[in-house]
Design a protein around this motif. Sequence first.
Motif, PDB file in Angstrom:
ATOM      1  N   GLN A  84     -11.394  -4.046  -8.814  1.00 49.04           N
ATOM      2  CA  GLN A  84      -9.937  -4.061  -8.791  1.00 49.04           C
ATOM      3  C   GLN A  84      -9.317  -4.995  -9.818  1.00 49.04           C
ATOM      4  OE1 GLN A  84     -10.075  -3.690  -4.120  1.00 49.04           O
ATOM      5  NE2 GLN A  84      -7.987  -3.853  -4.847  1.00 49.04           N
ATOM      6  N   ILE A 124      -6.099  -3.355   0.092  1.00 48.06           N
ATOM      7  CA  ILE A 124      -6.458  -4.196   1.233  1.00 48.06           C
ATOM      8  C   ILE A 124      -7.967  -4.140   1.444  1.00 48.06           C
ATOM      9  CG2 ILE A 124      -6.243  -4.503   3.738  1.00 48.06           C
ATOM     10  CD1 ILE A 124      -3.403  -3.388   3.529  1.00 48.06           C
ATOM     11  N   ILE A 125      -8.571  -5.320   1.514  1.00 43.49           N
ATOM     12  CA  ILE A 125      -9.997  -5.410   1.806  1.00 43.49           C
ATOM     13  C   ILE A 125     -10.160  -6.301   3.042  1.00 43.49           C
ATOM     14  CG2 ILE A 125     -12.280  -6.122   1.004  1.00 43.49           C
ATOM     15  CD1 ILE A 125     -11.240  -5.769  -1.869  1.00 43.49           C
ATOM     16  N   ALA A 133      -7.300   1.280  -3.990  1.00 41.22           N
ATOM     17  CA  ALA A 133      -7.734   0.198  -3.100  1.00 41.22           C
ATOM     18  C   ALA A 133      -6.826  -1.013  -3.282  1.00 41.22           C
ATOM     19  CB  ALA A 133      -9.178  -0.172  -3.403  1.00 41.22           C
ATOM     20  N   VAL A 193       0.835  -1.202   0.000  1.00 38.90           N
ATOM     21  CA  VAL A 193       0.000   0.000   0.000  1.00 38.90           C
ATOM     22  C   VAL A 193       0.871   1.253   0.000  1.00 38.90           C
ATOM     23  CG1 VAL A 193      -1.633   1.351   1.388  1.00 38.90           C
ATOM     24  CG2 VAL A 193      -2.010  -1.086   1.034  1.00 38.90           C
ATOM     25  N   LEU A 198      -5.825  -1.802  10.454  1.00 39.69           N
ATOM     26  CA  LEU A 198      -6.676  -2.041   9.290  1.00 39.69           C
ATOM     27  C   LEU A 198      -7.955  -1.207   9.310  1.00 39.69           C
ATOM     28  CD1 LEU A 198      -6.407  -5.936   9.034  1.00 39.69           C
ATOM     29  CD2 LEU A 198      -5.201  -4.216   7.667  1.00 39.69           C
ATOM     30  N   GLN A 199      -8.123  -0.392  10.329  1.00 40.53           N
ATOM     31  CA  GLN A 199      -9.369   0.354  10.482  1.00 40.53           C
ATOM     32  C   GLN A 199      -9.543   1.490   9.483  1.00 40.53           C
ATOM     33  OE1 GLN A 199      -9.997   1.490  14.558  1.00 40.53           O
ATOM     34  NE2 GLN A 199     -10.299  -0.619  15.206  1.00 40.53           N
ATOM     35  N   SER A 200      -8.508   1.905   8.811  1.00 41.73           N
ATOM     36  CA  SER A 200      -8.668   2.990   7.842  1.00 41.73           C
ATOM     37  C   SER A 200      -9.268   2.493   6.529  1.00 41.73           C
ATOM     38  CB  SER A 200      -7.332   3.697   7.591  1.00 41.73           C
ATOM     39  OG  SER A 200      -6.379   2.791   7.124  1.00 41.73           O
ATOM     40  N   TRP A 201      -9.384   1.171   6.376  1.00 42.39           N
ATOM     41  CA  TRP A 201     -10.020   0.603   5.186  1.00 42.39           C
ATOM     42  C   TRP A 201     -11.424   0.157   5.539  1.00 42.39           C
ATOM     43  CZ3 TRP A 201      -4.838  -0.132   6.093  1.00 42.39           C
ATOM     44  CH2 TRP A 201      -3.985   0.356   5.104  1.00 42.39           C
ATOM     45  N   HIS A 202     -12.355   0.465   4.672  1.00 46.89           N
ATOM     46  CA  HIS A 202     -13.737   0.029   4.878  1.00 46.89           C
ATOM     47  C   HIS A 202     -13.778  -1.487   4.784  1.00 46.89           C
ATOM     48  CE1 HIS A 202     -17.988   0.546   5.126  1.00 46.89           C
ATOM     49  NE2 HIS A 202     -18.183  -0.147   4.019  1.00 46.89           N
ATOM     50  N   TRP A 203     -14.394  -2.124   5.753  1.00 48.57           N
ATOM     51  CA  TRP A 203     -14.432  -3.580   5.758  1.00 48.57           C
ATOM     52  C   TRP A 203     -15.813  -4.083   5.373  1.00 48.57           C
ATOM     53  CZ3 TRP A 203     -13.451  -0.918  10.375  1.00 48.57           C
ATOM     54  CH2 TRP A 203     -14.480  -0.911  11.316  1.00 48.57           C
ATOM     55  N   GLU A 208      -1.978   7.188  -3.859  1.00 49.41           N
ATOM     56  CA  GLU A 208      -2.949   7.444  -2.800  1.00 49.41           C
ATOM     57  C   GLU A 208      -4.369   7.220  -3.313  1.00 49.41           C
ATOM     58  OE1 GLU A 208      -4.070  10.937   0.346  1.00 49.41           O
ATOM     59  OE2 GLU A 208      -2.034  10.788  -0.438  1.00 49.41           O
TER      60      GLU A 208
END
Length: 152
Positions: free
Chosen positions: A144, A106-107, A104, A96, A120-125, A101
């Motif tokens: 993607q 990481i999921i 996407a 990443v 990992l909280q900055s990525w929508h899960w 910037e």
Amino acid sequence: MRQATSAREAKVDTKHIFLSYAKEDTLAVNRMHLRLRRDGLRPWLDEHDLLPGQDWESAIRSAIHQASAFVVFLSHHAVTKTGYIQKEIREALDVVDQLPEGRAFIIPVRLDDCDVPERLQSWHWIDLFKRNGYARLRHALLQQTGPPVNPV
């Protein structure tokens, strides 16, 4: 036209999806691997894609760097475990850092109602256990990787 110089180079697949998980979640992730393949996506899973005799650490690192997406399956097992899943997450975070910037990669996918690790909280899960969870994951992956290949 340049020809591949080795079997390894010939197999480079830049559209695969790396699946990261805790060993305790193997059954659920194997089911997900099969479902993704049936939907024409190209998941990369150690149990299916590592070849006998391969340096598994090097192969996993390479697969993460060549992936178009890194799906990390989170569960109560995965978020409390020390071990290789943590190393895979660190490797994905390194990828990443090299991407433009907003791209996407990481999921995070929750298999159960576990806490998402802070890094990992900055990525929508996606909550796979909720209605439309799989449909949302599939949609994100298609964004993607592009259109699906022929389903298995």
